[in-house]
Design a protein around this motif. Sequence first.
Motif, PDB file in Angstrom:
ATOM      1  N   ASP A 186       0.807  -1.245   0.000  1.00 19.13           N
ATOM      2  CA  ASP A 186       0.000   0.000   0.000  1.00 19.13           C
ATOM      3  C   ASP A 186       0.833   1.285   0.000  1.00 19.13           C
ATOM      4  O   ASP A 186       0.315   2.367   0.252  1.00 19.13           O
ATOM      5  N   GLN A 187       2.144   1.167  -0.261  1.00 14.36           N
ATOM      6  CA  GLN A 187       2.981   2.366  -0.367  1.00 14.36           C
ATOM      7  C   GLN A 187       3.360   2.551  -1.837  1.00 14.36           C
ATOM      8  O   GLN A 187       3.532   1.574  -2.563  1.00 14.36           O
ATOM      9  N   ILE A 188       3.504   3.824  -2.240  1.00 15.31           N
ATOM     10  CA  ILE A 188       3.905   4.110  -3.620  1.00 15.31           C
ATOM     11  C   ILE A 188       5.322   4.670  -3.618  1.00 15.31           C
ATOM     12  O   ILE A 188       5.597   5.687  -2.965  1.00 15.31           O
ATOM     13  N   PHE A 189       6.216   3.979  -4.329  1.00 16.78           N
ATOM     14  CA  PHE A 189       7.593   4.447  -4.503  1.00 16.78           C
ATOM     15  C   PHE A 189       7.730   4.887  -5.961  1.00 16.78           C
ATOM     16  O   PHE A 189       7.482   4.095  -6.876  1.00 16.78           O
ATOM     17  N   ILE A 190       8.098   6.152  -6.169  1.00 20.83           N
ATOM     18  CA  ILE A 190       8.257   6.668  -7.532  1.00 20.83           C
ATOM     19  C   ILE A 190       9.744   6.653  -7.866  1.00 20.83           C
ATOM     20  O   ILE A 190      10.561   7.134  -7.073  1.00 20.83           O
ATOM     21  N   VAL A 191      10.101   6.103  -9.021  1.00 21.85           N
ATOM     22  CA  VAL A 191      11.496   6.137  -9.470  1.00 21.85           C
ATOM     23  C   VAL A 191      11.566   7.041 -10.709  1.00 21.85           C
ATOM     24  O   VAL A 191      10.964   6.742 -11.744  1.00 21.85           O
ATOM     25  N   ASP A 192      12.244   8.169 -10.554  1.00 16.31           N
ATOM     26  CA  ASP A 192      12.481   9.166 -11.619  1.00 16.31           C
ATOM     27  C   ASP A 192      11.218   9.934 -12.018  1.00 16.31           C
ATOM     28  O   ASP A 192      10.099   9.457 -11.843  1.00 16.31           O
ATOM     29  N   SER A 193      11.469  11.139 -12.531  1.00 12.16           N
ATOM     30  CA  SER A 193      10.371  12.001 -12.978  1.00 12.16           C
ATOM     31  C   SER A 193      10.922  12.879 -14.105  1.00 12.16           C
ATOM     32  O   SER A 193      11.462  13.947 -13.857  1.00 12.16           O
ATOM     33  N   GLY A 194      10.818  12.360 -15.335  1.00 14.06           N
ATOM     34  CA  GLY A 194      11.509  13.009 -16.455  1.00 14.06           C
ATOM     35  C   GLY A 194      10.581  13.741 -17.402  1.00 14.06           C
ATOM     36  O   GLY A 194       9.359  13.723 -17.263  1.00 14.06           O
ATOM     37  N   ILE A 195      11.211  14.405 -18.382  1.00 15.79           N
ATOM     38  CA  ILE A 195      10.473  15.046 -19.463  1.00 15.79           C
ATOM     39  C   ILE A 195      10.884  14.397 -20.776  1.00 15.79           C
ATOM     40  O   ILE A 195      11.910  13.722 -20.851  1.00 15.79           O
ATOM     41  N   LEU A 196      10.050  14.633 -21.788  1.00 19.88           N
ATOM     42  CA  LEU A 196      10.364  14.177 -23.149  1.00 19.88           C
ATOM     43  C   LEU A 196      10.509  15.427 -24.004  1.00 19.88           C
ATOM     44  O   LEU A 196       9.689  16.342 -23.907  1.00 19.88           O
ATOM     45  N   PHE A 197      11.568  15.484 -24.790  1.00 16.35           N
ATOM     46  CA  PHE A 197      11.714  16.615 -25.725  1.00 16.35           C
ATOM     47  C   PHE A 197      10.902  16.274 -26.967  1.00 16.35           C
ATOM     48  O   PHE A 197      11.067  15.202 -27.540  1.00 16.35           O
ATOM     49  N   PRO A 198      10.003  17.188 -27.377  1.00 16.14           N
ATOM     50  CA  PRO A 198       9.090  16.836 -28.462  1.00 16.14           C
ATOM     51  C   PRO A 198       9.784  16.813 -29.818  1.00 16.14           C
ATOM     52  O   PRO A 198      10.777  17.505 -30.028  1.00 16.14           O
ATOM     53  N   ASP A 199       9.235  16.011 -30.746  1.00 17.00           N
ATOM     54  CA  ASP A 199       9.744  16.080 -32.125  1.00 17.00           C
ATOM     55  C   ASP A 199       8.933  17.124 -32.894  1.00 17.00           C
ATOM     56  O   ASP A 199       8.051  17.775 -32.339  1.00 17.00           O
ATOM     57  N   GLU A 200       9.229  17.248 -34.185  1.00 15.56           N
ATOM     58  CA  GLU A 200       8.666  18.391 -34.919  1.00 15.56           C
ATOM     59  C   GLU A 200       7.149  18.324 -35.094  1.00 15.56           C
ATOM     60  O   GLU A 200       6.524  19.335 -35.397  1.00 15.56           O
ATOM     61  N   HIS A 201       6.510  17.160 -34.870  1.00 11.52           N
ATOM     62  CA  HIS A 201       5.044  17.144 -35.066  1.00 11.52           C
ATOM     63  C   HIS A 201       4.314  17.819 -33.906  1.00 11.52           C
ATOM     64  O   HIS A 201       3.148  18.178 -34.040  1.00 11.52           O
ATOM     65  N   LEU A 202       4.997  18.018 -32.768  1.00  8.21           N
ATOM     66  CA  LEU A 202       4.371  18.745 -31.653  1.00  8.21           C
ATOM     67  C   LEU A 202       4.740  20.222 -31.760  1.00  8.21           C
ATOM     68  O   LEU A 202       5.631  20.718 -31.076  1.00  8.21           O
ATOM     69  N   LEU A 203       4.036  20.911 -32.630  1.00  3.40           N
ATOM     70  CA  LEU A 203       4.427  22.269 -33.002  1.00  3.40           C
ATOM     71  C   LEU A 203       4.368  23.230 -31.820  1.00  3.40           C
ATOM     72  O   LEU A 203       3.327  23.408 -31.207  1.00  3.40           O
ATOM     73  N   GLY A 204       5.505  23.859 -31.522  1.00  7.23           N
ATOM     74  CA  GLY A 204       5.536  24.898 -30.490  1.00  7.23           C
ATOM     75  C   GLY A 204       5.549  24.377 -29.067  1.00  7.23           C
ATOM     76  O   GLY A 204       5.579  25.153 -28.118  1.00  7.23           O
ATOM     77  N   ILE A 205       5.524  23.046 -28.883  1.00  2.39           N
ATOM     78  CA  ILE A 205       5.518  22.497 -27.522  1.00  2.39           C
ATOM     79  C   ILE A 205       6.960  22.436 -27.002  1.00  2.39           C
ATOM     80  O   ILE A 205       7.870  22.021 -27.708  1.00  2.39           O
ATOM     81  N   ASP A 206       7.161  22.859 -25.738  1.00  2.00           N
ATOM     82  CA  ASP A 206       8.512  22.861 -25.160  1.00  2.00           C
ATOM     83  C   ASP A 206       8.902  21.483 -24.626  1.00  2.00           C
ATOM     84  O   ASP A 206       9.974  20.983 -24.908  1.00  2.00           O
ATOM     85  N   TYR A 207       8.011  20.898 -23.802  1.00  2.00           N
ATOM     86  CA  TYR A 207       8.285  19.589 -23.205  1.00  2.00           C
ATOM     87  C   TYR A 207       6.998  18.787 -23.128  1.00  2.00           C
ATOM     88  O   TYR A 207       5.897  19.331 -23.169  1.00  2.00           O
ATOM     89  N   VAL A 208       7.182  17.477 -22.963  1.00  2.00           N
ATOM     90  CA  VAL A 208       6.042  16.596 -22.686  1.00  2.00           C
ATOM     91  C   VAL A 208       6.322  15.922 -21.350  1.00  2.00           C
ATOM     92  O   VAL A 208       7.442  15.459 -21.099  1.00  2.00           O
ATOM     93  N   ILE A 209       5.301  15.877 -20.473  1.00  2.00           N
ATOM     94  CA  ILE A 209       5.446  15.192 -19.175  1.00  2.00           C
ATOM     95  C   ILE A 209       4.337  14.140 -19.066  1.00  2.00           C
ATOM     96  O   ILE A 209       3.362  14.190 -19.813  1.00  2.00           O
ATOM     97  N   PRO A 210       4.471  13.197 -18.135  1.00  2.00           N
ATOM     98  CA  PRO A 210       3.386  12.212 -17.971  1.00  2.00           C
ATOM     99  C   PRO A 210       2.147  12.858 -17.344  1.00  2.00           C
ATOM    100  O   PRO A 210       2.228  13.925 -16.726  1.00  2.00           O
ATOM    101  N   ASP A 211       1.023  12.175 -17.487  1.00  2.00           N
ATOM    102  CA  ASP A 211      -0.203  12.558 -16.792  1.00  2.00           C
ATOM    103  C   ASP A 211      -0.066  12.053 -15.344  1.00  2.00           C
ATOM    104  O   ASP A 211       0.088  10.853 -15.120  1.00  2.00           O
ATOM    105  N   TYR A 212      -0.118  12.968 -14.366  1.00  2.00           N
ATOM    106  CA  TYR A 212       0.110  12.592 -12.958  1.00  2.00           C
ATOM    107  C   TYR A 212      -1.189  12.257 -12.202  1.00  2.00           C
ATOM    108  O   TYR A 212      -1.180  12.158 -10.980  1.00  2.00           O
ATOM    109  N   THR A 213      -2.309  12.087 -12.924  1.00  2.00           N
ATOM    110  CA  THR A 213      -3.619  11.901 -12.260  1.00  2.00           C
ATOM    111  C   THR A 213      -3.581  10.813 -11.195  1.00  2.00           C
ATOM    112  O   THR A 213      -4.077  11.000 -10.077  1.00  2.00           O
TER     113      THR A 213
END
Length: 560
Positions: A33-60
């Motif tokens: 019942d405990q949550i251990f998170i390993v790493d929290s990174g970003i993704l650098f977008p490729d050219e199809h994501l126009l104008g986007i700086d970074y992509v992160i996971p959905d933290y819901t």
Amino acid sequence: MKNPLLKTGELGIFALGGLGEVGKNMYIFEIEDQIFIVDSGILFPDEHLLGIDYVIPDYTYLVENQERIAGLFITHAHEDHIGGIPYLLKKVEIPKIYAAGIAVDMIEYKLMEHKDIKAPQIVEYKSYYKYNFKDVEISFIRLNHSIPDMFGIVFRTKQGIIFHTGDFKVDYTPVGPSAEYDKLAAIGSEGVLCLLSDSTNAERDELIQSDSKIGKSINELFSRLPGRVLIATFASNMYRIQQIIEASVLNNRKVAVFGRSMERAIEIGMQTGYIKAPKDTIITGEQFNRMKPNELTILVTGSQGEPLAALSRIANGSHRQVKALPGDTVIFSSSPIPGNQEGVNRTINKLFRLDIDVITHGPLADTHTSGHGAQQDLKLILSLTKPKLFIPIHGEHRMLKHHKALAIECGVDPKNILVMDNGDVAAVSDSSIRLAGQVTHGEVYIDGTGIGDIGSQVIKERKLLSEEGLFSVILSINSETKKLVNDPTIISRGFIYMKGNEEITASLANEAKKIAVAELGKKLYNELNLKQAIIDHLNHQIFELTQRRPLVIPVVVDLK
């Protein structure tokens, strides 16, 4: 609240980022019942994501279960492992961040840039430290990578040992401290229940060069080059930066540094002792203009062809302090990340136009080596740890599949291997592994300061605008008299040139007028219906006339 996908006696393992992609790494371990998170990174977008700086996971999922989070554990300081931390802390309460060595400094720097965050305590671990939680002991194994202080993470649980490698390569002559192969063999003989291992180079059956060999190669290059040397590498590659400084000192060159991330990396490297340079080796932007060409190394950002980085601006002739000169040599001490090849080629072409020699990693010069192990390295880890269950991580889907094949070669039962996607939950018991279902997952786009306010619909519209252009119809109406006040006005951007196409625009304006009159004549007039009718009709008409589908935007001005 326990994860409903897990049965009694099972622990859960899943990724919110890092599977089916190289980037935004975030792995979740649900144990007792405990949550251990390993790493929290970003993704650098490729050219199809126009104008986007970074992509992160959905933290819901983490937002909904934050009271169960025990901590965030960082394997190493690359952006695809720590870049998302500020965005995570804006959404989720994390009790403590556990990080080692240089990662601590990098995270502190990162959090200083985000003033609106209440940062949790950062606990600095060392390779011999152990942390105890409810029925879980966490310890660490030092491995080699292209950045100092990279650690695999060992979870000792009731079910057995879970080992997460982080990013690694096998380097018997590393620039920094050696990997702890004895610890890998020890957990292997104790018995590893489940291994999660880096798959980035699972397709490559070759020897990944030792980092120390690259140092010798750079030194040899420097000794042969007569003019200024401009060298681009990743700002996070401390070992490479140190090798460049050492080669400069040996060849009586001073080092000038350009690029914000490079300046910051050198500052952190000097504070932590990973970068050592004799006094006056690193010179300021003012001093470098007074140096002779053969006395100068210019260390820059831009090894990935990023348009705003120092090297790209030098190639464009737009850098304020550094102008490219005939006789300069540019060395790329990096290889392009997938998706960046085009940007790198563009920079190289511009440099060639300026009559500058460019040296990239290849058969003639060893200027770079990967920080990720190829097939023999991955097999060594599998053979040392002898896992019963296996989950390939950190890689695109084909890389994960290749890693699965390697694990089968090394004796892991195919039934005990799960190739997963982000959000898939592996339920692990003391003897088996199964796919239990999915948790909420997805991509969140960061554009400027906005987090998640750009959805896939906006990206679709940007793509449409970039390819097909915009066609807007402005209608002035009076909703009380239900009359059109003026003829429609047409505005076109990136679709057709208005001059010379008056016939087309006049016919489309006429179509819009007819629809407006028809809609206003209806008993129940509704502005939304009017706009939709114009969009539907004009989309069809425009395609008939031009074979194109611009973004049609009707603007209704009510002058009642």
